[in-house]
Design a protein around this motif. Structure first.
Motif, PDB file in Angstrom:
ATOM      1  N   HIS A 133      -1.063  25.005  -7.737  1.00 29.50           N
ATOM      2  CA  HIS A 133      -0.958  24.414  -9.482  1.00 29.50           C
ATOM      3  C   HIS A 133      -2.192  24.742 -10.062  1.00 29.50           C
ATOM      4  CE1 HIS A 133       3.733  22.908  -9.534  1.00 29.50           C
ATOM      5  NE2 HIS A 133       2.788  22.123  -8.704  1.00 29.50           N
ATOM      6  N   GLY A 134      -2.891  24.491  -9.386  1.00 28.22           N
ATOM      7  CA  GLY A 134      -5.297  24.516  -9.688  1.00 28.22           C
ATOM      8  C   GLY A 134      -5.335  22.746  -9.676  1.00 28.22           C
ATOM      9  N   PRO A 135      -6.962  23.320  -9.866  1.00 22.24           N
ATOM     10  CA  PRO A 135      -8.100  21.751  -9.744  1.00 22.24           C
ATOM     11  C   PRO A 135      -7.197  20.767 -10.628  1.00 22.24           C
ATOM     12  CG  PRO A 135      -8.836  23.255 -10.566  1.00 22.24           C
ATOM     13  CD  PRO A 135      -7.942  23.913  -9.887  1.00 22.24           C
ATOM     14  N   GLY A 136      -6.373  20.727 -11.568  1.00 22.25           N
ATOM     15  CA  GLY A 136      -6.178  20.156 -12.377  1.00 22.25           C
ATOM     16  C   GLY A 136      -5.164  19.600 -12.738  1.00 22.25           C
ATOM     17  N   ALA A 137      -4.498  19.731 -11.952  1.00 21.93           N
ATOM     18  CA  ALA A 137      -3.063  19.116 -11.657  1.00 21.93           C
ATOM     19  C   ALA A 137      -3.223  17.530 -11.379  1.00 21.93           C
ATOM     20  CB  ALA A 137      -2.453  19.879 -10.339  1.00 21.93           C
ATOM     21  N   VAL A 138      -1.758  16.674 -11.452  1.00 24.07           N
ATOM     22  CA  VAL A 138      -1.983  15.274 -10.866  1.00 24.07           C
ATOM     23  C   VAL A 138      -0.231  15.395 -10.919  1.00 24.07           C
ATOM     24  CG1 VAL A 138      -1.988  13.172 -12.477  1.00 24.07           C
ATOM     25  CG2 VAL A 138      -3.443  15.226 -13.360  1.00 24.07           C
ATOM     26  N   TRP A 139      -0.790  14.705  -9.694  1.00 18.46           N
ATOM     27  CA  TRP A 139       0.785  14.374  -8.798  1.00 18.46           C
ATOM     28  C   TRP A 139       0.992  12.792  -8.601  1.00 18.46           C
ATOM     29  CZ3 TRP A 139       1.391  13.213  -2.979  1.00 18.46           C
ATOM     30  CH2 TRP A 139       0.084  13.279  -2.760  1.00 18.46           C
ATOM     31  N   VAL A 140       1.817  12.682  -7.793  1.00 21.39           N
ATOM     32  CA  VAL A 140       2.116  11.087  -7.865  1.00 21.39           C
ATOM     33  C   VAL A 140       2.819  10.992  -6.225  1.00 21.39           C
ATOM     34  CG1 VAL A 140       3.689   9.398  -8.419  1.00 21.39           C
ATOM     35  CG2 VAL A 140       2.263  10.020 -10.381  1.00 21.39           C
ATOM     36  N   ALA A 141       2.575   9.497  -5.934  1.00 20.39           N
ATOM     37  CA  ALA A 141       2.415   8.750  -4.382  1.00 20.39           C
ATOM     38  C   ALA A 141       3.118   7.936  -4.693  1.00 20.39           C
ATOM     39  CB  ALA A 141       1.870   9.260  -3.694  1.00 20.39           C
ATOM     40  N   VAL A 142       4.736   7.271  -4.620  1.00 16.02           N
ATOM     41  CA  VAL A 142       5.049   6.376  -4.423  1.00 16.02           C
ATOM     42  C   VAL A 142       5.282   5.186  -3.431  1.00 16.02           C
ATOM     43  CG1 VAL A 142       6.495   4.720  -5.527  1.00 16.02           C
ATOM     44  CG2 VAL A 142       6.311   6.725  -6.669  1.00 16.02           C
ATOM     45  N   SER A 143       4.323   4.743  -3.198  1.00 14.54           N
ATOM     46  CA  SER A 143       4.316   4.199  -1.319  1.00 14.54           C
ATOM     47  C   SER A 143       4.281   2.615  -1.086  1.00 14.54           C
ATOM     48  CB  SER A 143       3.110   4.575  -0.503  1.00 14.54           C
ATOM     49  OG  SER A 143       3.572   4.200   0.711  1.00 14.54           O
ATOM     50  N   HIS A 144       3.874   1.418  -0.641  1.00 10.17           N
ATOM     51  CA  HIS A 144       3.725   0.440  -0.080  1.00 10.17           C
ATOM     52  C   HIS A 144       2.137   0.024  -0.242  1.00 10.17           C
ATOM     53  CE1 HIS A 144       7.556   0.922   0.974  1.00 10.17           C
ATOM     54  NE2 HIS A 144       7.140   1.570   1.007  1.00 10.17           N
ATOM     55  N   GLY A 145       2.025  -1.656  -0.191  1.00  7.32           N
ATOM     56  CA  GLY A 145       0.894  -2.020  -0.531  1.00  7.32           C
ATOM     57  C   GLY A 145      -0.390  -1.827   0.900  1.00  7.32           C
ATOM     58  N   ASP A 146      -0.017  -2.040   1.919  1.00 12.41           N
ATOM     59  CA  ASP A 146      -1.048  -1.574   3.418  1.00 12.41           C
ATOM     60  C   ASP A 146      -1.277  -0.199   3.763  1.00 12.41           C
ATOM     61  OD1 ASP A 146      -0.870  -4.570   3.396  1.00 12.41           O
ATOM     62  OD2 ASP A 146      -0.204  -3.808   5.049  1.00 12.41           O
ATOM     63  N   ILE A 147       0.007   0.355   2.692  1.00 11.13           N
ATOM     64  CA  ILE A 147      -0.137   2.002   3.241  1.00 11.13           C
ATOM     65  C   ILE A 147      -1.164   2.422   1.853  1.00 11.13           C
ATOM     66  CG2 ILE A 147       0.759   4.370   2.900  1.00 11.13           C
ATOM     67  CD1 ILE A 147       1.798   2.744   4.998  1.00 11.13           C
ATOM     68  N   ILE A 148      -0.978   1.740   0.301  1.00 10.70           N
ATOM     69  CA  ILE A 148      -2.409   2.671  -0.310  1.00 10.70           C
ATOM     70  C   ILE A 148      -3.615   1.714  -0.171  1.00 10.70           C
ATOM     71  CG2 ILE A 148      -3.013   1.482  -2.439  1.00 10.70           C
ATOM     72  CD1 ILE A 148       0.770   2.064  -3.438  1.00 10.70           C
ATOM     73  N   LYS A 149      -3.370   0.256   0.452  1.00  9.07           N
ATOM     74  CA  LYS A 149      -5.015   0.289   0.346  1.00  9.07           C
ATOM     75  C   LYS A 149      -5.533   0.769   2.085  1.00  9.07           C
ATOM     76  CE  LYS A 149      -5.209  -4.674   1.144  1.00  9.07           C
ATOM     77  NZ  LYS A 149      -4.278  -5.671   1.919  1.00  9.07           N
ATOM     78  N   SER A 150      -4.930   1.514   2.805  1.00  6.42           N
ATOM     79  CA  SER A 150      -5.782   2.095   3.460  1.00  6.42           C
ATOM     80  C   SER A 150      -6.155   3.264   3.341  1.00  6.42           C
ATOM     81  CB  SER A 150      -4.283   1.816   5.014  1.00  6.42           C
ATOM     82  OG  SER A 150      -3.834   3.153   4.587  1.00  6.42           O
ATOM     83  N   ILE A 151      -5.198   4.183   2.571  1.00 13.68           N
ATOM     84  CA  ILE A 151      -5.888   5.381   1.430  1.00 13.68           C
ATOM     85  C   ILE A 151      -6.839   5.003   0.826  1.00 13.68           C
ATOM     86  CG2 ILE A 151      -5.042   7.326  -0.166  1.00 13.68           C
ATOM     87  CD1 ILE A 151      -1.979   6.489   1.359  1.00 13.68           C
ATOM     88  N   LEU A 152      -7.504   4.295  -0.400  1.00 10.40           N
ATOM     89  CA  LEU A 152      -7.811   3.901  -0.481  1.00 10.40           C
ATOM     90  C   LEU A 152      -9.346   3.581   0.315  1.00 10.40           C
ATOM     91  CD1 LEU A 152      -6.822   1.794  -3.070  1.00 10.40           C
ATOM     92  CD2 LEU A 152      -7.474   4.010  -3.771  1.00 10.40           C
ATOM     93  N   ALA A 153      -9.003   3.007   1.279  1.00  7.39           N
ATOM     94  CA  ALA A 153     -10.038   2.793   2.071  1.00  7.39           C
ATOM     95  C   ALA A 153     -10.872   3.815   3.416  1.00  7.39           C
ATOM     96  CB  ALA A 153      -9.711   1.637   3.261  1.00  7.39           C
ATOM     97  N   ASP A 154      -9.452   5.036   2.773  1.00  5.49           N
ATOM     98  CA  ASP A 154     -10.162   5.968   3.927  1.00  5.49           C
ATOM     99  C   ASP A 154     -11.388   6.838   2.456  1.00  5.49           C
ATOM    100  OD1 ASP A 154      -9.963   8.962   5.884  1.00  5.49           O
ATOM    101  OD2 ASP A 154      -8.789   8.755   3.384  1.00  5.49           O
ATOM    102  N   ALA A 155     -10.487   6.740   1.279  1.00  5.88           N
ATOM    103  CA  ALA A 155     -10.964   7.501   0.051  1.00  5.88           C
ATOM    104  C   ALA A 155     -12.820   7.031  -0.282  1.00  5.88           C
ATOM    105  CB  ALA A 155     -10.572   7.517  -0.925  1.00  5.88           C
TER     106      ALA A 155
END
Length: 239
Positions: free
Chosen positions: A145-167
């Protein structure tokens, strides 16, 4: 670069009673959780998302449906087992107040990278699989879809916190400093040189500015001009 909206599921009956639901089947959103999911769907409604990927657990698929239902053109949706809740093993289904007395509890708080839940998985393993899944989906979205695309990932608290920590380039041992409340939205763009974290744990403010945001691979020296289109009434995201 594509942008992913990391959405935690709305509040559940287990959340409301202080139980660690884990991967228990049939844990659904409670009345407040359904309202939260609808509110989040409304916040995202002004962004034409190209896809929604969810944990397979019911509370996440219910939240994902609330988001899809508010889109003008329903985006494709799917589930990914790699975004499912941490396997808490013998801790699953127990009260958090009781778990706080366990010998392992202080390590969960201060040294999560060393934690392996009895009969379950390690927090390091949880982070590895979830980060790999997000980066895999993000690369596929950008390629299609190209570099301007936006998508959604629906998950859980610890999962999201761990993804944010990596980012954020944070060691997993620091991830308990982050929050991901029920139905909250966090925003990350992955670039060739580094991820960019636009917001974390937001629960208010519409997100239509994302449809017009200019995504560059380089950081703006001095902070840049922000995302305002010149209208001072444009809601701002507080992180």
């Amino acid at each position: 670069m594509a942008t992913v909206l990391l959405v935690r599921h709305g509040r559940t009956t287990a959340n409301a009673t202080g139980l660690l639901a884990g991967r228990t089947a049939g844990v659904s959103l409670d009345r407040l959780g359904r309202d939260q999911a609808r509110l989040t769907g409304g916040r995202i409604a002004g962004v034409p998302v190209v896809g929604v990927v969810s944990s397979p657990l019911q509370r996440c698929t219910e939240t994902a449906r609330a988001i899809v239902d508010r889109q003008r053109a329903a985006p494709p949706s799917s589930v990914d087992p790699d975004l499912t809740e941490c396997d808490y093993g013998q801790w699953q289904g127990r009260r958090l107040s009781d778990l706080a007395t366990e010998e392992l509890w202080p390590m969960v708080q201060s040294q999560p990278s060393a934690v392996v839940f009895p009969g379950g998985e390690s927090l390091a393993g949880m982070q590895a699989r979830s980060v790999a899944a997000i980066r895999r989906h993000d690369a596929a979205v950008e390629a299609e879809h190209g570099p301007g695309a936006v998508w959604v990932a629906v998950s859980h608290g610890d999962i999201i916190k761990s993804i944010l920590a990596d980012a954020l380039g944070m060691h997993l041992d620091l991830f308990q400093r982050l929050e991901a409340g029920p139905a909250s939205v966090s925003i990350v763009s992955y670039g060739a040189s580094r991820p960019r974290v636009w917001a974390t744990n937001t629960d208010s403010g519409e997100l239509s500015w994302l449809a017009k945001a200019v995504h560059s691979g380089d950081a703006a020296v001095g902070g840049g001009a922000g995302n305002s289109d010149g209208d001072s009434r444009t809601p701002r995201i507080i992180t």
